[in-house]
Write an enzyme that holds these catalytic residues in place. Structure first.
Site, mmCIF file in Angstrom:
data_model
loop_
_atom_site.group_PDB
_atom_site.id
_atom_site.type_symbol
_atom_site.label_atom_id
_atom_site.label_comp_id
_atom_site.label_asym_id
_atom_site.label_seq_id
_atom_site.Cartn_x
_atom_site.Cartn_y
_atom_site.Cartn_z
ATOM 1 N N ASP A 14 35.587 32.053 76.240
ATOM 2 C CA ASP A 14 36.158 33.225 75.575
ATOM 3 C C ASP A 14 37.023 32.722 74.425
ATOM 4 O O ASP A 14 36.776 31.635 73.907
ATOM 5 C CB ASP A 14 36.956 34.076 76.570
ATOM 6 C CG ASP A 14 36.924 35.558 76.217
ATOM 7 O OD1 ASP A 14 37.452 35.899 75.146
ATOM 8 O OD2 ASP A 14 36.383 36.362 77.003
ATOM 9 N N ASP A 15 38.014 33.489 74.002
ATOM 10 C CA ASP A 15 38.852 33.044 72.898
ATOM 11 C C ASP A 15 39.510 31.709 73.220
ATOM 12 O O ASP A 15 40.085 31.533 74.302
ATOM 13 C CB ASP A 15 39.957 34.071 72.611
ATOM 14 C CG ASP A 15 39.416 35.374 72.053
ATOM 15 O OD1 ASP A 15 38.399 35.338 71.345
ATOM 16 O OD2 ASP A 15 40.027 36.421 72.319
ATOM 17 N N GLY A 24 33.489 28.709 72.379
ATOM 18 C CA GLY A 24 34.438 29.778 72.625
ATOM 19 C C GLY A 24 34.233 30.902 71.640
ATOM 20 O O GLY A 24 33.259 30.929 70.891
ATOM 21 N N HIS A 25 35.191 31.826 71.624
ATOM 22 C CA HIS A 25 35.091 32.986 70.744
ATOM 23 C C HIS A 25 36.015 32.877 69.534
ATOM 24 O O HIS A 25 36.184 33.837 68.801
ATOM 25 C CB HIS A 25 35.407 34.269 71.519
ATOM 26 C CG HIS A 25 34.406 34.597 72.573
ATOM 27 N ND1 HIS A 25 34.510 35.703 73.385
ATOM 28 C CD2 HIS A 25 33.266 33.950 72.964
ATOM 29 C CE1 HIS A 25 33.486 35.732 74.229
ATOM 30 N NE2 HIS A 25 32.724 34.670 73.989
ATOM 31 N N GLY A 26 36.623 31.709 69.344
ATOM 32 C CA GLY A 26 37.435 31.490 68.160
ATOM 33 C C GLY A 26 38.916 31.670 68.421
ATOM 34 O O GLY A 26 39.387 31.667 69.558
#
Length: 397
Positions: free
Chosen positions: A221-222, A243-245
């Site tokens: 995730d993030d 990940g999501h940044g």
């Protein structure tokens, strides 16, 4: 004569070892968890020994206490370490703390609350054993999903350092920082598979003067997510991916959310992430501001959506697209963002029609896309600002 010189040499070496050890401990006394009954075989429940060691340290009035977790594996159930304490505490994790399997329905694994002058050091590992619980995470589809524990919480913790530790395979978020001030996290390594659900690396909410430095984060995730109420957050020299940044938000979902300001992301590298530098808000009537945001000297390697403001955030679908976000975004600077985009739309600034983004500045953006559709593109809606220097893709401001 030779034996005398050897004795003197040995004495000097012993003295230097002792000096180094005392320096490393900050002059404090050492409480080895094994002296409180911890076994460290990775199977026995060592929870009580950890709690007893902490209670001893927390009540000590003679200065710093060091809780030592040596190079063994200690299985620990949900552990709450709560102050206020009478002196500073160093939680020196040299070995591994391992969570039990499952823990479905629990909120925390390891949590520090109401602490001042806490240090978590030692180079050891918090192993959340997430693979035993990820199959239970169906929250995207099930609004009544079972809660899974966050691996490491800092709530109401001030003037503290978290240095050189590892977080492995959390069941939920790896780290959560809430209502805390003046915290420095450095040399942190966070690891979970890209497909692991909701394993945000570091989530921060309602906190001030937080630094995340020289760290490596790979999650599902993030890598870092910044919720409402944050002020003066520095993210420097962090490597993110998968990940999501690095995200601000999501914002505007709950009543009582407060402004986000003074966020700086500098000298970071994102590799293979779903998003890069992202601000996300819900389309709701909840009003707050996001302002004074700086992204500087950031490298993207095959990142989807390298630069993204999305004010119609709706990850599960079914939202009312006729509504506009009441979160106002202003004074945002993207400087020297470069590398490669995995999507043609390398820059997407989708702001609110109710409160358009203002003073958004793009300087020296150099994002290359190589695909059959053609060169990279930028898209803007409801945003006012400027672009200067390199414009790749061509700016839409």
């Amino acid at each position: 004569m030779e034996s005398r010189l050897l004795s003197v040499s040995c004495f000097i070496m012993l003295f230097l070892v002792l000096v180094n050890e005392v320096g490393a401990l900050g002059g404090g006394r050492v409480l080895d968890v094994r002296k409180f009954g911890a076994v460290g075989d990775g199977k026995s429940d060592d929870s009580k020994a950890f709690q007893d060691a902490f209670a001893n340290a927390c009540s000590y009035t003679g200065g710093r206490s060091v809780i030592l977790i040596p190079k063994l594996t200690f299985m620990v159930n949900s552990a709450e370490f709560q102050g206020p304490c009478k002196g500073p505490i160093e939680f020196r994790l040299q070995g591994t703390m391992k969570a039990p399997a499952g823990m479905v329905g629990q909120e925390n694994w390891v949590a520090f609350r109401y602490m001042d002058r806490l240090a978590v050091t030692g180079g050891g590992t918090f192993d959340g054993f997430g693979e035993s619980a990820w199959p239970y995470n169906d929250c995207i589809k099930n609004t009544k999903c079972s809660r899974l524990p966050i691996s490491f919480r800092l709530h109401f913790v001030n003037n503290s350092v978290i240095r050189g530790i590892r977080s492995l395979n959390s069941k939920n978020f790896h780290m959560n920082i809430f209502m805390s001030n003046n915290i420095e996290l450095s040399g942190i390594t966070i690891t979970a598979p890209a497909e692991s659900p909701n394993t945000d690396g570091i989530h921060i909410g309602n906190s001030e003067d937080i630094k995340i430095l020289n760290s490596n984060i790979a999650t599902g995730d993030d890598c870092i997510s910044l919720g409402p109420g944050n002020r003066n957050i520095l993210i420097n020299s962090v490597k993110c991916g998968p990940g999501h940044g690095i995200s601000i938000g999501s914002l505007g979902k709950y009543e009582g959310e407060t402004d986000v300001s003074g966020i700086t992301v500098r000298r970071c590298m994102l590799t293979g992430t779903d998003n890069g530098l992202r601000v996300k808000t819900w389309a709701s009537d909840i009003e707050l501001k996001v302002y004074n945001i700086t992204y500087d000297d950031v490298v993207m390697n095959d990142v989807y959506n390298p630069i993204l403001i999305e004010q119609q955030y709706c990850p599960s679908g079914g939202c009312d697209n006729s509504k506009a976000s009441s979160v106002q975004i202003q004074d945002v600077r993207f400087n020297n963002v470069r590398g490669t985009s995995k999507s043609q739309l390398a820059v997407k600034l989708q702001c609110s029609s109710k409160y358009p983004c203002s003073n958004v500045n793009l300087t020296n953006i150099n994002l290359t896309y190589q695909g059959p559709e053609g060169p990279g593109e930028a898209s803007c809606s409801n945003v006012r600002g400027s672009a200067s220097g390199i414009e790749k893709p061509k700016a839409c401001l």
